[in-house]
Design a protein around this motif. Structure first.
Motif, PDB file in Angstrom:
ATOM      1  N   GLY A  62       0.825  -1.196   0.000  1.00 13.77           N
ATOM      2  CA  GLY A  62       0.000   0.000   0.000  1.00 13.77           C
ATOM      3  C   GLY A  62       0.863   1.250   0.000  1.00 13.77           C
ATOM      4  N   THR A  63       0.289   2.350  -0.404  1.00 14.17           N
ATOM      5  CA  THR A  63       1.073   3.586  -0.497  1.00 14.17           C
ATOM      6  C   THR A  63       1.492   4.111   0.871  1.00 14.17           C
ATOM      7  N   LEU A  64       0.840   3.671   1.939  1.00 18.12           N
ATOM      8  CA  LEU A  64       1.171   4.130   3.288  1.00 18.12           C
ATOM      9  C   LEU A  64       1.949   3.087   4.084  1.00 18.12           C
ATOM     10  N   ASP A  65       2.418   2.046   3.418  1.00 17.51           N
ATOM     11  CA  ASP A  65       3.135   0.963   4.098  1.00 17.51           C
ATOM     12  C   ASP A  65       4.607   1.261   4.347  1.00 17.51           C
ATOM     13  N   ASN A  66       5.097   2.367   3.803  1.00 18.74           N
ATOM     14  CA  ASN A  66       6.509   2.736   3.968  1.00 18.74           C
ATOM     15  C   ASN A  66       7.437   1.661   3.413  1.00 18.74           C
ATOM     16  N   GLU A  67       7.021   1.045   2.320  1.00 19.24           N
ATOM     17  CA  GLU A  67       7.823   0.006   1.673  1.00 19.24           C
ATOM     18  C   GLU A  67       7.389  -0.106   0.221  1.00 19.24           C
ATOM     19  N   ILE A  68       8.352  -0.388  -0.652  1.00 23.71           N
ATOM     20  CA  ILE A  68       8.011  -0.645  -2.041  1.00 23.71           C
ATOM     21  C   ILE A  68       8.482  -2.058  -2.372  1.00 23.71           C
ATOM     22  N   LEU A 128      -3.824  -6.094  -4.425  1.00 23.56           N
ATOM     23  CA  LEU A 128      -3.488  -6.020  -2.999  1.00 23.56           C
ATOM     24  C   LEU A 128      -3.126  -4.590  -2.605  1.00 23.56           C
ATOM     25  N   SER A 129      -2.337  -3.930  -3.437  1.00 26.09           N
ATOM     26  CA  SER A 129      -1.971  -2.540  -3.179  1.00 26.09           C
ATOM     27  C   SER A 129      -3.197  -1.633  -3.199  1.00 26.09           C
ATOM     28  N   ILE A 130      -4.092  -1.874  -4.155  1.00 23.41           N
ATOM     29  CA  ILE A 130      -5.294  -1.055  -4.286  1.00 23.41           C
ATOM     30  C   ILE A 130      -6.209  -1.240  -3.076  1.00 23.41           C
ATOM     31  N   ILE A 131      -6.413  -2.490  -2.649  1.00 23.29           N
ATOM     32  CA  ILE A 131      -7.280  -2.753  -1.502  1.00 23.29           C
ATOM     33  C   ILE A 131      -6.720  -2.121  -0.235  1.00 23.29           C
ATOM     34  N   ALA A 132      -5.436  -2.377   0.050  1.00 23.89           N
ATOM     35  CA  ALA A 132      -4.829  -1.861   1.272  1.00 23.89           C
ATOM     36  C   ALA A 132      -4.886  -0.340   1.335  1.00 23.89           C
ATOM     37  N   THR A 133      -4.598   0.294   0.218  1.00 19.87           N
ATOM     38  CA  THR A 133      -4.584   1.756   0.193  1.00 19.87           C
ATOM     39  C   THR A 133      -5.992   2.328   0.304  1.00 19.87           C
ATOM     40  N   THR A 134      -6.919   1.764  -0.448  1.00 17.74           N
ATOM     41  CA  THR A 134      -8.285   2.282  -0.455  1.00 17.74           C
ATOM     42  C   THR A 134      -8.927   2.194   0.922  1.00 17.74           C
ATOM     43  N   LEU A 135      -8.801   1.056   1.589  1.00 17.76           N
ATOM     44  CA  LEU A 135      -9.433   0.884   2.889  1.00 17.76           C
ATOM     45  C   LEU A 135      -8.821   1.786   3.951  1.00 17.76           C
ATOM     46  N   GLU A 136      -7.553   2.138   3.789  1.00 15.53           N
ATOM     47  CA  GLU A 136      -6.924   3.029   4.761  1.00 15.53           C
ATOM     48  C   GLU A 136      -7.236   4.490   4.473  1.00 15.53           C
ATOM     49  N   VAL A 137      -7.226   4.881   3.211  1.00 18.25           N
ATOM     50  CA  VAL A 137      -7.455   6.275   2.850  1.00 18.25           C
ATOM     51  C   VAL A 137      -8.934   6.646   2.936  1.00 18.25           C
ATOM     52  N   GLU A 138      -9.818   5.697   2.607  1.00 16.02           N
ATOM     53  CA  GLU A 138     -11.259   5.947   2.641  1.00 16.02           C
ATOM     54  C   GLU A 138     -11.886   5.103   3.761  1.00 16.02           C
TER      55      GLU A 138
END
Length: 359
Positions: A62-68, A128-138
């Motif tokens: 996710g974009t907020l996971d502090n990892e790529i 997986l990236s989309i789900i993790a980011t979406t649920l955290e941001v929204e």
């Protein structure tokens, strides 16, 4: 954006028997360069047995996971995937292009929406990236995932998905569909195809109320899921597709798709490309190699990866003239109408063509 950077492998994790995930250490001076949007991918480059190999892999964090981190599933006779699964180690370096891709929608913390994803196999990676980011941001939005695999043991990121389920118990619905492992609910057995999609949408998903749907997997699956969504009333602009693990025809075996009309019976065309603020002009035949191949033969250093019309690493905008594409598995109709093309599949039609890679 078209240039590679040398990154050090920070972690290699065995995800399944035939898949690993790879995390990269990003130096401070490249933090902004490698800031990504959920659903994007990285193009990796490595010399293997004396030959340069490029492959694109979706970011699975996710974009907020502090990892790529990207996932690489080993495929038969896949030179890069075999290398990554068998030989790549922490401390090794790879050449990596900054994040690219348009497999996403903008998010709004105030939104209360319902999203759907349909994935098969390694198609779960960008999802997986989309789900993790979406649920955290929204925090008021929900997500439903229909995920097809052969069996539980081969399900990529099952533990990570369960972790998200535990965290977002009421907002994440996971539906696993297995083709070689029988489940109690018969609807969850088999492959994700047109019939399965219609049955699932009839019973479990309010398709018309979806904010967006994300489809990632083999070509046939994504096409059938897309058609089923449209049949249930979801507008085409709310459906987003990305392809994984599909056998694609060669460029010359598909009908050409033209961005303009009218053929010009002249053997040579003048092509100018704009890349990283530079301009390079050259002449090339109308039939034969692509504009991407011709440009790189003249030293343009144009970006590419799959060269099959799938990944969109070679994306450019037609600023002047007309081109035609032999294959397109990455662009929607409205993007083509706006002048976007896949340069790996483009041949010139008009006397002069100008392509902008900095669009």
């Amino acid at each position: 954006m078209s240039r590679f950077h040398t990154l050090t492998v920070q972690d290699v994790r065995q995800e399944t028997r035939d898949a690993v995930s790879i995390a990269f250490a990003i130096p401070d001076e490249l933090k902004d360069t490698f800031r990504f949007t959920q659903g994007q991918y990285l193009t990796l480059r490595r010399e293997i047995d004396g030959e340069e190999i490029r492959r694109s892999y979706s970011i699975c964090t996710g974009t907020l996971d502090n990892e790529i981190r990207v996932a690489v599933k080993r495929v038969p006779e896949g030179r890069f995937s075999t290398f990554a699964n068998q030989s790549l180690a922490v401390g090794d370096t790879l050449e990596v292009m900054p994040p690219q891709g348009r497999f996403h929608t903008s998010l709004d913390p105030a939104r209360q929406g319902h999203y759907l994803a349909v994935a098969a196999g390694s198609g779960i990676t960008p999802i997986l990236s989309i789900i993790a980011t979406t649920l955290e941001v929204e925090p008021r939005s929900r997500f439903t995932l229909l995920y097809g695999n052969r069996s539980t043991a081969g399900t990529l990121f099952r533990d990570r998905l369960q972790g998200l389920k535990d965290r977002y118990l009421e907002r994440l619905n996971l539906v696993y569909i297995f083709s070689r492992e029988e489940q109690e609910i018969d609807l969850y057995n088999g492959r994700i195809d047109a019939g399965k999609c219609h049955a699932l949408f009839d019973r479990w998903v309010d398709v018309k109320g979806l904010e967006a749907a994300f489809l990632c997997g083999p070509l046939e699956m994504t096409e059938q899921a897309r058609d089923a969504l449209k049949a249930h009333g979801l507008a085409g602009e709310r459906i987003h597709r990305e392809l994984f693990g599909t056998t694609l025809p060669t460029a010359g075996s598909r009908p050409r798709q033209a961005t303009g009309v009218g053929q010009v019976d002249v053997d040579q065309a003048r092509v100018e490309v704009m890349i990283d603020g530079r301009r390079l002009a050259f002449e090339m035949p109308r039939d034969g190699e692509s504009i991407l191949e011709a440009g790189n033969a003249h030293g343009a250093e144009l970006p590419f990866s799959c060269q099959a019309g799938v990944c969109s690493t070679c994306l450019a905008k037609v600023e002047e003239g007309e081109v035609e594409m032999y294959a397109n598995y990455a662009l929607e109709d409205y993007e083509i109408e706006a002048g976007l093309v896949l340069s790996c599949q483009c041949r010139p039609v008009s006397d002069t063509v100008i392509l902008n890679f900095d669009h």
